[in-house]
Design a protein around this motif. Structure first.
Motif, PDB file in Angstrom:
ATOM      1  N   THR A  25      21.395   0.827  16.876  1.00  0.00           N
ATOM      2  CA  THR A  25      20.640   1.213  15.796  1.00  0.00           C
ATOM      3  C   THR A  25      21.294   2.683  15.261  1.00  0.00           C
ATOM      4  OG1 THR A  25      18.629   0.260  16.653  1.00  0.00           O
ATOM      5  CG2 THR A  25      18.423   1.955  14.685  1.00  0.00           C
ATOM      6  N   GLN A  26      21.442   2.734  13.925  1.00  0.00           N
ATOM      7  CA  GLN A  26      21.858   3.991  13.236  1.00  0.00           C
ATOM      8  C   GLN A  26      20.741   4.892  13.050  1.00  0.00           C
ATOM      9  OE1 GLN A  26      24.281   2.559  10.020  1.00  0.00           O
ATOM     10  NE2 GLN A  26      25.753   1.479  11.246  1.00  0.00           N
ATOM     11  N   THR A  27      19.946   4.354  12.312  1.00  0.00           N
ATOM     12  CA  THR A  27      18.548   5.141  11.713  1.00  0.00           C
ATOM     13  C   THR A  27      17.351   4.090  11.786  1.00  0.00           C
ATOM     14  OG1 THR A  27      18.998   4.868   9.439  1.00  0.00           O
ATOM     15  CG2 THR A  27      19.727   6.984  10.621  1.00  0.00           C
ATOM     16  N   ILE A  28      16.235   4.921  12.060  1.00  0.00           N
ATOM     17  CA  ILE A  28      14.941   4.059  12.028  1.00  0.00           C
ATOM     18  C   ILE A  28      14.025   4.826  10.840  1.00  0.00           C
ATOM     19  CG2 ILE A  28      12.846   3.333  13.256  1.00  0.00           C
ATOM     20  CD1 ILE A  28      14.366   3.639  15.678  1.00  0.00           C
ATOM     21  N   THR A  29      13.462   4.001   9.824  1.00  0.00           N
ATOM     22  CA  THR A  29      12.601   4.545   8.957  1.00  0.00           C
ATOM     23  C   THR A  29      11.239   4.004   9.124  1.00  0.00           C
ATOM     24  OG1 THR A  29      14.463   4.117   7.308  1.00  0.00           O
ATOM     25  CG2 THR A  29      12.233   4.617   6.501  1.00  0.00           C
ATOM     26  N   VAL A  30      10.433   4.905   9.554  1.00  0.00           N
ATOM     27  CA  VAL A  30       9.121   4.899   9.814  1.00  0.00           C
ATOM     28  C   VAL A  30       8.252   4.929   8.436  1.00  0.00           C
ATOM     29  CG1 VAL A  30       7.320   5.845  11.218  1.00  0.00           C
ATOM     30  CG2 VAL A  30       9.598   5.915  11.871  1.00  0.00           C
ATOM     31  N   HIS A  31       7.262   3.895   8.259  1.00  0.00           N
ATOM     32  CA  HIS A  31       6.684   3.720   7.141  1.00  0.00           C
ATOM     33  C   HIS A  31       4.829   3.901   7.737  1.00  0.00           C
ATOM     34  CE1 HIS A  31       9.660   2.728   4.315  1.00  0.00           C
ATOM     35  NE2 HIS A  31       9.872   2.014   5.248  1.00  0.00           N
ATOM     36  N   LEU A  32       4.249   5.055   7.508  1.00  0.00           N
ATOM     37  CA  LEU A  32       2.842   4.977   7.850  1.00  0.00           C
ATOM     38  C   LEU A  32       1.838   5.102   6.910  1.00  0.00           C
ATOM     39  CD1 LEU A  32       3.351   7.866  10.379  1.00  0.00           C
ATOM     40  CD2 LEU A  32       3.411   5.611  10.840  1.00  0.00           C
ATOM     41  N   LEU A  33       0.801   4.057   7.032  1.00  0.00           N
ATOM     42  CA  LEU A  33      -0.126   3.870   5.904  1.00  0.00           C
ATOM     43  C   LEU A  33      -1.450   4.727   6.006  1.00  0.00           C
ATOM     44  CD1 LEU A  33       1.395   1.218   5.855  1.00  0.00           C
ATOM     45  CD2 LEU A  33      -0.461  -0.041   4.945  1.00  0.00           C
ATOM     46  N   LEU A  67       0.768  -1.143   0.094  1.00  0.00           N
ATOM     47  CA  LEU A  67       0.087   0.015  -0.004  1.00  0.00           C
ATOM     48  C   LEU A  67       0.837   1.303   0.063  1.00  0.00           C
ATOM     49  CD1 LEU A  67      -2.624  -0.996   2.668  1.00  0.00           C
ATOM     50  CD2 LEU A  67      -3.273  -0.921   0.020  1.00  0.00           C
ATOM     51  N   PRO A  68       0.306   2.313  -0.394  1.00  0.00           N
ATOM     52  CA  PRO A  68       1.143   3.685  -0.443  1.00  0.00           C
ATOM     53  C   PRO A  68       1.387   4.057   1.021  1.00  0.00           C
ATOM     54  CG  PRO A  68      -0.715   3.817  -1.938  1.00  0.00           C
ATOM     55  CD  PRO A  68      -1.051   2.568  -1.231  1.00  0.00           C
ATOM     56  N   MET A  69       2.582   4.784   1.163  1.00  0.00           N
ATOM     57  CA  MET A  69       2.819   5.045   2.624  1.00  0.00           C
ATOM     58  C   MET A  69       3.621   6.329   2.730  1.00  0.00           C
ATOM     59  SD  MET A  69       4.785   1.581   3.839  1.00  0.00           S
ATOM     60  CE  MET A  69       3.859  -0.185   3.487  1.00  0.00           C
ATOM     61  N   ASP A  70       3.426   7.292   4.002  1.00  0.00           N
ATOM     62  CA  ASP A  70       4.183   7.994   3.917  1.00  0.00           C
ATOM     63  C   ASP A  70       5.448   7.931   4.934  1.00  0.00           C
ATOM     64  OD1 ASP A  70       2.727  10.453   3.422  1.00  0.00           O
ATOM     65  OD2 ASP A  70       1.142   9.398   4.433  1.00  0.00           O
ATOM     66  N   THR A  71       6.730   8.081   4.376  1.00  0.00           N
ATOM     67  CA  THR A  71       7.893   7.621   4.792  1.00  0.00           C
ATOM     68  C   THR A  71       8.816   8.679   5.545  1.00  0.00           C
ATOM     69  OG1 THR A  71       7.756   5.704   3.537  1.00  0.00           O
ATOM     70  CG2 THR A  71       9.942   5.947   4.133  1.00  0.00           C
TER      71      THR A  71
END
Length: 550
Positions: free
Chosen positions: A336-344, A251-255
């Motif tokens: 952890t170096q970075t965290i990528t968040v994906h919100l639907l 699904l499309p996400m905001d990242t």
């Protein structure tokens, strides 16, 4: 759903001088899959495996308290009150009251004797289950993790007990050295709590070898007696959940990307504060070119992620629930170096991809804890109906992916000489059958056969009632598609009339729902959190009918 798994031995950890060897036992009933290599960063691997185990045993469903002792006291008090009332009402009934008190005293003594007699039984039962849990986990835990050996990584997949959290640990090829044997494929591995206890003893000063043991397949070829055989009745919801995760990932996400310290501050606030009223949500505030903000409700505490700039083109506020499941990633934050968040979207699933250098950890959370992946989301309804493809085209795409293991739809279209639309539909059907998965971290499809046998459910998943209603409106000619227009970005907007309502849908080039509006009660209450309403589905079905050549 019955599965049989055969292992030549139990998984374990062996210590040979100054070297540690992690020895996973693969399922001999599947195509040979093995791997052997030396782990470079032992601490990262150890902590990541422990975090994956935390996902597997996570169960945040509400568990009612045992009130039996209180109810027993209430009953005794009730009898006492009756005796007092009888004694006070009439002196002639004093004898009855005295008799009740006498019987009550006898009953209390008998209950005390019963508790004392049963105490030994329940303690013995508890000791038995404790022993079973630590020494024979096959009888306690029925689900083994799924592990896949790919050209660029070895990754594990697992579900939580409440089936609301999905965990995926990827060990990249840069984490291994001295790789001496490998065979690509997917298998189940024997992974017990005893093995976890041994993993916790791993130390950086002791070289460690990671092995999915290839020798077991030699034993099976020689037709020797298999050491372990497990017949597992896997819950169908577990399998359906895996398939719904793939639908959600498409699904499309905001990242956006945040720093580990941002997630640490968020988890720390949640640990220090316990809400007593709603709303119990996290509200992400996204403004183009501005740092990401999160509002912790109901306190309206605002955390600003100053190093995380939202690169989208529209301002949005997205609420997510089930936030205490974020604690599952706490152990990995120091690494952890970075965290990528994906919100639907509002009340929709969210994905958190932790970059651990030579490893990565993906945590997928359903809309809220009780909104599990298998039953409540219906995310497959939101990626659009796959265009009809022949079994020949689908098999051609599968064979091409089986050769190269990881690919984009455009690469597979070039390999098979099929249109990208046909390839997309074939991949969607292969995901629904458990043959293929979508890797949200790299944005590519991977070969991952969830089971050796074809997935067949005891009871076919009933058609969603909203789909049935949508088909009914079309059959009764109560649904009309008025307009279908394309925007400058290539998005398709559908407008129509369905049972005197006027739904509207915006879809991307791959047929996925980007936005939708409808004035019906279901959509006003849930929006897209539980999938599209029947009026929106009717528009999609009408448009699909126009696309199919007669």
């Amino acid at each position: 759903m019955q599965f049989t798994q055969m292992y030549a031995k139990s998984s374990g950890v062996r210590y040979d001088g100054n070297r540690t060897q992690i020895d996973f036992a693969p399922d001999l009933g599947r195509e040979p899959t093995f791997f052997k290599g030396k782990i470079i960063d032992i601490i990262r691997y150890r902590d990541a495996m422990i975090a994956l185990r935390d996902v597997v045993v996570s169960d945040l469903n509400y568990k009612p308290k045992d009130h039996s002792a209180y109810q027993e006291w209430v009953q005794e008090q009730y009898l006492t009150d009756i005796a007092d009332i009888l004694h006070a009402r009439d002196a002639k009934q004093a004898a009855y009251a005295q008799q009740i008190n006498k019987l009550q005293a006898q009953l209390k003594i008998m209950r005390q004797k019963k508790r004392k007699r049963d105490d030994g039984y329940y303690k013995a039962q508890r000791r038995y289950f404790d022993w079973l849990y630590h020494h024979d986990p096959d009888a306690w835990m029925v689900l083994d993790p799924v592990i896949t050996v790919a050209p660029d990584q070895v990754f594990f997949e697992a579900f939580s007990l409440d089936e609301s959290s999905y965990g995926r640990l990827a060990v990249h090829e840069s984490q291994f050295t001295e790789v001496t044997a490998f065979q690509y494929g997917t298998t189940n591995i024997d992974f017990s709590d005893h093995l976890l206890d041994e993993l916790q003893r791993m130390r950086s000063y002791r070289p460690t070898v990671f092995q999915i043991d290839p020798s077991g397949f030699e034993v099976a070829t020689e037709k020797r007696e298999v050491y372990k055989e497990k017949k597992i009745d896997v819950p169908e919801s577990w399998v359906r959940g895996f398939l719904q995760v793939q639908s959600a990932m498409n699904l499309p996400m905001d990242t956006f990307t945040i720093q580990p310290i941002d997630m640490y501050n968020l988890c720390t606030f949640l640990r220090r504060n316990r809400e007593k009223k709603g709303p119990r949500s996290l509200k992400y505030v996204l403004s183009p070119g501005q740092p990401v903000h999160v509002v912790i409700e109901p306190w309206d505490e605002v955390l600003s992620f100053r190093d995380s700039v939202y690169t989208g083109t529209e301002s949005k506020e997205i609420r997510v629930w089930g936030r205490r499941r974020l604690h599952l990633m706490e152990k990995l934050l120091p690494l952890t170096q970075t965290i990528t968040v994906h919100l639907l979207g509002n009340g929709m699933p969210s994905f958190y991809v932790l970059d651990l250098g030579s490893l990565s950890f993906t945590l997928g959370l359903s809309g809220w804890t009780r909104n599990d992946w298998a039953d409540a989301g219906h995310f497959d309804l939101m990626i659009g109906k796959a265009s009809p493809v022949t079994s020949t085209d689908r098999m051609a795409v599968f064979k091409a992916l089986k050769k190269i293991k990881t690919a984009t739809p455009s690469l597979l279209a070039h390999q098979t000489q099929l249109s990208e639309l046909v390839v997309q539909s074939s991949l969607r059907q292969l995901c629904e059958s458990g043959k293929v998965m979508f890797d949200i971290e790299v944005g590519k499809y991977r070969l991952r056969e969830l089971t050796q046998e074809p997935i067949t459910f005891k009871e076919p998943l009933p058609k969603n009632p909203r789909e049935t209603k949508a088909e009914k409106w079309i059959q009764q000619q109560k649904a009309t598609l008025h307009r279908s227009t394309y925007t400058d970005q290539g998005h398709l907007i559908l407008q129509g009339n369905v049972n005197e309502l006027h739904p509207q849908v915006k879809r991307d080039q791959n047929g996925r729902i980007l936005e939708a509006t409808c004035s019906c009660y279901f959509h006003n209450q849930n929006h897209l959190m539980r999938g599209p309403c029947e009026h929106i589905l009717a528009l999609l079905l009408l448009h699909q009918g126009e696309e199919v050549p007669s």
